[in-house]
Design a protein around this motif. Structure first.
Motif, PDB file in Angstrom:
ATOM      1  N   LEU A  36     -44.155  34.907  38.890  1.00 24.81           N
ATOM      2  CA  LEU A  36     -44.682  34.388  37.626  1.00 24.81           C
ATOM      3  C   LEU A  36     -44.454  32.891  37.516  1.00 24.81           C
ATOM      4  CD1 LEU A  36     -43.581  36.860  34.797  1.00 24.81           C
ATOM      5  CD2 LEU A  36     -45.891  36.449  35.641  1.00 24.81           C
ATOM      6  N   HIS A  37     -45.412  32.231  36.886  1.00 24.18           N
ATOM      7  CA  HIS A  37     -45.206  30.828  36.535  1.00 24.18           C
ATOM      8  C   HIS A  37     -44.151  30.774  35.424  1.00 24.18           C
ATOM      9  CE1 HIS A  37     -45.938  26.818  34.946  1.00 24.18           C
ATOM     10  NE2 HIS A  37     -46.648  26.553  36.039  1.00 24.18           N
ATOM     11  N   PRO A  38     -43.226  29.817  35.446  1.00 26.24           N
ATOM     12  CA  PRO A  38     -42.200  29.752  34.397  1.00 26.24           C
ATOM     13  C   PRO A  38     -42.774  29.508  33.003  1.00 26.24           C
ATOM     14  CG  PRO A  38     -42.077  27.843  35.847  1.00 26.24           C
ATOM     15  CD  PRO A  38     -42.997  28.813  36.503  1.00 26.24           C
ATOM     16  N   GLY A  39     -44.032  29.094  32.932  1.00 23.64           N
ATOM     17  CA  GLY A  39     -44.674  28.911  31.632  1.00 23.64           C
ATOM     18  C   GLY A  39     -45.471  30.129  31.187  1.00 23.64           C
ATOM     19  N   HIS A  41     -46.976  33.229  29.478  1.00 22.67           N
ATOM     20  CA  HIS A  41     -46.977  33.550  28.045  1.00 22.67           C
ATOM     21  C   HIS A  41     -45.899  34.572  27.684  1.00 22.67           C
ATOM     22  CE1 HIS A  41     -48.725  34.788  24.130  1.00 22.67           C
ATOM     23  NE2 HIS A  41     -49.318  33.610  24.136  1.00 22.67           N
ATOM     24  N   VAL A  42     -45.731  35.599  28.521  1.00 26.31           N
ATOM     25  CA  VAL A  42     -44.778  36.671  28.225  1.00 26.31           C
ATOM     26  C   VAL A  42     -43.347  36.149  28.122  1.00 26.31           C
ATOM     27  CG1 VAL A  42     -44.454  37.281  30.666  1.00 26.31           C
ATOM     28  CG2 VAL A  42     -43.986  38.979  28.892  1.00 26.31           C
ATOM     29  N   LEU A  43     -42.996  35.132  28.910  1.00 19.32           N
ATOM     30  CA  LEU A  43     -41.630  34.626  28.934  1.00 19.32           C
ATOM     31  C   LEU A  43     -41.282  33.824  27.685  1.00 19.32           C
ATOM     32  CD1 LEU A  43     -41.444  33.462  32.660  1.00 19.32           C
ATOM     33  CD2 LEU A  43     -40.669  35.630  31.681  1.00 19.32           C
ATOM     34  N   HIS A  44     -42.301  33.363  26.967  1.00 22.49           N
ATOM     35  CA  HIS A  44     -42.073  32.519  25.799  1.00 22.49           C
ATOM     36  C   HIS A  44     -42.446  33.201  24.488  1.00 22.49           C
ATOM     37  CE1 HIS A  44     -41.332  29.107  28.486  1.00 22.49           C
ATOM     38  NE2 HIS A  44     -42.228  29.704  29.240  1.00 22.49           N
ATOM     39  N   TYR A  45     -43.466  34.065  24.542  1.00 14.34           N
ATOM     40  CA  TYR A  45     -43.981  34.647  23.293  1.00 14.34           C
ATOM     41  C   TYR A  45     -44.015  36.172  23.312  1.00 14.34           C
ATOM     42  CZ  TYR A  45     -45.066  29.748  22.968  1.00 14.34           C
ATOM     43  OH  TYR A  45     -44.955  28.381  22.965  1.00 14.34           O
ATOM     44  N   ALA A  46     -43.310  36.782  24.287  1.00 16.16           N
ATOM     45  CA  ALA A  46     -43.092  38.234  24.322  1.00 16.16           C
ATOM     46  C   ALA A  46     -44.377  39.057  24.249  1.00 16.16           C
ATOM     47  CB  ALA A  46     -42.138  38.657  23.197  1.00 16.16           C
ATOM     48  N   SER A  47     -45.415  38.566  24.932  1.00 19.08           N
ATOM     49  CA  SER A  47     -46.686  39.306  24.954  1.00 19.08           C
ATOM     50  C   SER A  47     -46.609  40.420  25.990  1.00 19.08           C
ATOM     51  CB  SER A  47     -47.840  38.351  25.272  1.00 19.08           C
ATOM     52  OG  SER A  47     -47.564  37.596  26.449  1.00 19.08           O
ATOM     53  N   MET A 114     -39.695  62.463  37.519  1.00 19.48           N
ATOM     54  CA  MET A 114     -40.079  61.106  37.895  1.00 19.48           C
ATOM     55  C   MET A 114     -40.459  60.359  36.622  1.00 19.48           C
ATOM     56  SD  MET A 114     -40.406  58.926  40.414  1.00 19.48           S
ATOM     57  CE  MET A 114     -40.787  59.721  42.001  1.00 19.48           C
ATOM     58  N   TYR A 115     -39.673  59.356  36.267  1.00 24.12           N
ATOM     59  CA  TYR A 115     -39.959  58.556  35.081  1.00 24.12           C
ATOM     60  C   TYR A 115     -41.018  57.518  35.450  1.00 24.12           C
ATOM     61  CZ  TYR A 115     -39.103  55.878  30.821  1.00 24.12           C
ATOM     62  OH  TYR A 115     -39.246  55.241  29.624  1.00 24.12           O
ATOM     63  N   ILE A 116     -42.022  57.368  34.607  1.00 18.40           N
ATOM     64  CA  ILE A 116     -43.161  56.490  34.874  1.00 18.40           C
ATOM     65  C   ILE A 116     -43.174  55.368  33.837  1.00 18.40           C
ATOM     66  CG2 ILE A 116     -45.666  56.400  35.170  1.00 18.40           C
ATOM     67  CD1 ILE A 116     -45.515  59.540  35.448  1.00 18.40           C
ATOM     68  N   ARG A 117     -43.225  54.125  34.292  1.00 16.19           N
ATOM     69  CA  ARG A 117     -43.184  52.977  33.388  1.00 16.19           C
ATOM     70  C   ARG A 117     -44.412  52.069  33.618  1.00 16.19           C
ATOM     71  NH1 ARG A 117     -39.370  50.314  30.198  1.00 16.19           N
ATOM     72  NH2 ARG A 117     -38.942  52.451  29.575  1.00 16.19           N
ATOM     73  N   PRO A 118     -45.537  52.337  32.940  1.00 14.26           N
ATOM     74  CA  PRO A 118     -46.672  51.419  32.990  1.00 14.26           C
ATOM     75  C   PRO A 118     -46.371  50.222  32.082  1.00 14.26           C
ATOM     76  CG  PRO A 118     -47.290  53.638  32.205  1.00 14.26           C
ATOM     77  CD  PRO A 118     -45.815  53.510  32.114  1.00 14.26           C
ATOM     78  N   THR A 119     -46.640  49.014  32.570  1.00 15.24           N
ATOM     79  CA  THR A 119     -46.262  47.799  31.842  1.00 15.24           C
ATOM     80  C   THR A 119     -47.393  46.766  31.882  1.00 15.24           C
ATOM     81  OG1 THR A 119     -43.948  48.178  32.466  1.00 15.24           O
ATOM     82  CG2 THR A 119     -44.522  45.976  31.680  1.00 15.24           C
ATOM     83  N   LEU A 120     -47.671  46.172  30.728  1.00 15.44           N
ATOM     84  CA  LEU A 120     -48.711  45.150  30.590  1.00 15.44           C
ATOM     85  C   LEU A 120     -48.089  43.888  29.997  1.00 15.44           C
ATOM     86  CD1 LEU A 120     -51.787  44.291  30.435  1.00 15.44           C
ATOM     87  CD2 LEU A 120     -51.764  45.287  28.134  1.00 15.44           C
ATOM     88  N   PHE A 121     -48.425  42.718  30.548  1.00 18.20           N
ATOM     89  CA  PHE A 121     -47.891  41.487  29.964  1.00 18.20           C
ATOM     90  C   PHE A 121     -48.824  40.302  30.218  1.00 18.20           C
ATOM     91  CE2 PHE A 121     -46.041  41.951  34.178  1.00 18.20           C
ATOM     92  CZ  PHE A 121     -46.183  40.693  34.742  1.00 18.20           C
ATOM     93  N   GLY A 122     -48.704  39.309  29.323  1.00 18.38           N
ATOM     94  CA  GLY A 122     -49.516  38.103  29.419  1.00 18.38           C
ATOM     95  C   GLY A 122     -48.959  37.135  30.443  1.00 18.38           C
ATOM     96  N   THR A 123     -49.817  36.584  31.291  1.00 21.72           N
ATOM     97  CA  THR A 123     -49.369  35.731  32.398  1.00 21.72           C
ATOM     98  C   THR A 123     -49.813  34.275  32.285  1.00 21.72           C
ATOM     99  OG1 THR A 123     -51.343  36.338  33.657  1.00 21.72           O
ATOM    100  CG2 THR A 123     -49.336  37.640  34.036  1.00 21.72           C
ATOM    101  N   GLU A 124     -50.664  33.945  31.323  1.00 21.87           N
ATOM    102  CA  GLU A 124     -51.215  32.587  31.267  1.00 21.87           C
ATOM    103  C   GLU A 124     -50.105  31.545  31.140  1.00 21.87           C
ATOM    104  OE1 GLU A 124     -54.439  29.905  28.728  1.00 21.87           O
ATOM    105  OE2 GLU A 124     -54.052  31.990  28.159  1.00 21.87           O
ATOM    106  N   PRO A 125     -50.078  30.541  32.038  1.00 22.25           N
ATOM    107  CA  PRO A 125     -49.076  29.482  31.923  1.00 22.25           C
ATOM    108  C   PRO A 125     -49.479  28.508  30.827  1.00 22.25           C
ATOM    109  CG  PRO A 125     -50.418  29.138  33.890  1.00 22.25           C
ATOM    110  CD  PRO A 125     -50.910  30.386  33.237  1.00 22.25           C
ATOM    111  N   ALA A 126     -48.954  28.709  29.634  1.00 24.51           N
ATOM    112  CA  ALA A 126     -49.335  27.872  28.490  1.00 24.51           C
ATOM    113  C   ALA A 126     -48.265  27.964  27.414  1.00 24.51           C
ATOM    114  CB  ALA A 126     -50.682  28.325  27.929  1.00 24.51           C
ATOM    115  N   VAL A 127     -47.343  27.018  27.402  1.00 29.05           N
ATOM    116  CA  VAL A 127     -46.267  27.068  26.414  1.00 29.05           C
ATOM    117  C   VAL A 127     -46.718  26.559  25.046  1.00 29.05           C
ATOM    118  CG1 VAL A 127     -44.431  26.913  28.122  1.00 29.05           C
ATOM    119  CG2 VAL A 127     -45.358  24.816  27.124  1.00 29.05           C
TER     120      VAL A 127
END
Length: 332
Positions: A36-39, A41-47, A114-127
């Motif tokens: 992931l880019h450090p910017g 969206h998920v890392l800053h705005y929990a998308s 078997m525990y299944i964890r589907p996960t979706l998150f925003g990746t756009e680098p835009a702080v």
């Protein structure tokens, strides 16, 4: 030393990326391979949002996924409510089934799953997008073989009744998002340290809702009472399954608001029980409630017979020991 629930993973996961207009072809990649880019969206705005469901091995060797339709529908709903790129439910369902199929031989025997964890998150680098959604995203399906949740011995839980704080922002309660769990973490840690409890039951303004990671059920004789659904808390798939089974067993199911005062009055009765419902534990008994520094036993303070009966009935369907009358199981 026992391995913590959900801490062992299959070596590969399925993944797809959204570039702003379409999803990429699904790939199987090493489970530790996201870059992931450090910017992002998920890392800053929990998308981000996710689901938790299970696949079960039956006595004939077949593997079935439990209530995949409800979990996928809830994931799609969470994505919409978080303004994440839309997920096609048929596409997600097939991706989950294909991923489980790849590791079908690794699905544990009962009482494991078997525990299944589907996960979706925003990746756009835009702080600078604090008030705008991510245009790009990632979606993956991660698998974790798990054992019996009660391997250490089934016991009645202690919970703190919290009538001041909220688990999360009320309008986001029905979204299965990491931010909601994060907001409940500190109050739960504090409660564990100060009151030696297992969970916190959040009851803002005296309105009984849910704990940090599970729905709450009160069992009074042949009646199951639980909070009626609204936007403020998670619409649990296990909750719905348990209520359906209770009706099948001839019990009365009441979904309505419950006050802390009513709850504490009811649990004084010898036959009263309380339980927490969720994918991991299915139905966990509650034996003690702590409210305003005073302890209250639930019934006799032990593991309730009806709680065990309901949990066993649900497990029997999941493991193929009882008829799947509601079409909850999907072949892999």
């Amino acid at each position: 030393m026992a391995t913590a629930f959900g801490s062992v993973f299959m070596p590969e996961m399925s993944i797809t990326w959204f570039d702003g207009s379409s999803w990429s072809a699904v790939e199987m990649v090493p489970s530790n391979s996201i870059q992931l880019h450090p910017g992002a969206h998920v890392l800053h705005y929990a998308s981000t949002c996710f689901e938790g469901l299970k696949a079960f091995r039956h006595a004939d060797g077949s593997v079935k996924v439990f209530r995949i339709d409800r979990n996928v529908a809830r994931l799609a709903q969470s994505a919409r409510l978080l303004a994440l790129p839309e997920l096609d439910e048929g596409f997600v369902t097939q991706m989950i089934l294909d991923t489980v199929k790849r590791f079908e031989s690794d699905v544990p025997q009962p009482p494991g799953s078997m525990y299944i964890r589907p996960t979706l998150f925003g990746t756009e680098p835009a702080v600078g997008k604090a008030a705008a959604p991510s245009e790009t995203a990632c979606f993956y399906v991660l698998l974790s073989p798990v054992g019996d949740y009660f391997a250490g011995g089934d016991r009645a839980l202690r919970i703190l009744v919290e009538d001041q704080g909220l688990r999360c922002a009320p309008h986001n309660g029905m979204i299965k998002s990491g931010g909601n769990y994060a907001s409940a973490l500190l109050p739960t840690m504090k409660a564990k340290a100060e009151h030696k409890v297992d969970q916190v039951l959040f009851c803002p303004n005296g309105d009984v809702q849910e704990t940090g990671a599970a729905n709450f059920l009160l069992i009074d004789g042949d009646e199951v009472i639980t909070r009626s659904l609204d936007d403020s808390f998670l619409h649990g798939v296990t909750r719905d399954s348990v209520l359906t089974i209770a009706r099948d067993l001839g019990m009365k199911v009441t979904e309505r608001t419950i006050t802390v005062d009513e709850m504490l009055e009811r649990i004084k009765k010898p036959g009263c029980e309380a339980a927490l419902s969720g994918t991991a534990a299915v139905l966990a008994p509650v034996g003690t409630m702590v409210y305003q520094d005073k302890e209250y036993k639930v019934g006799n303070g032990g593991i309730g017979e009806t709680t065990v009966k309901l949990r066993t009935a649900l497990n029997d369907i999941q493991w193929g020991k009882a008829e799947d009358k509601h079409g909850w199981l999907t072949d892999v």
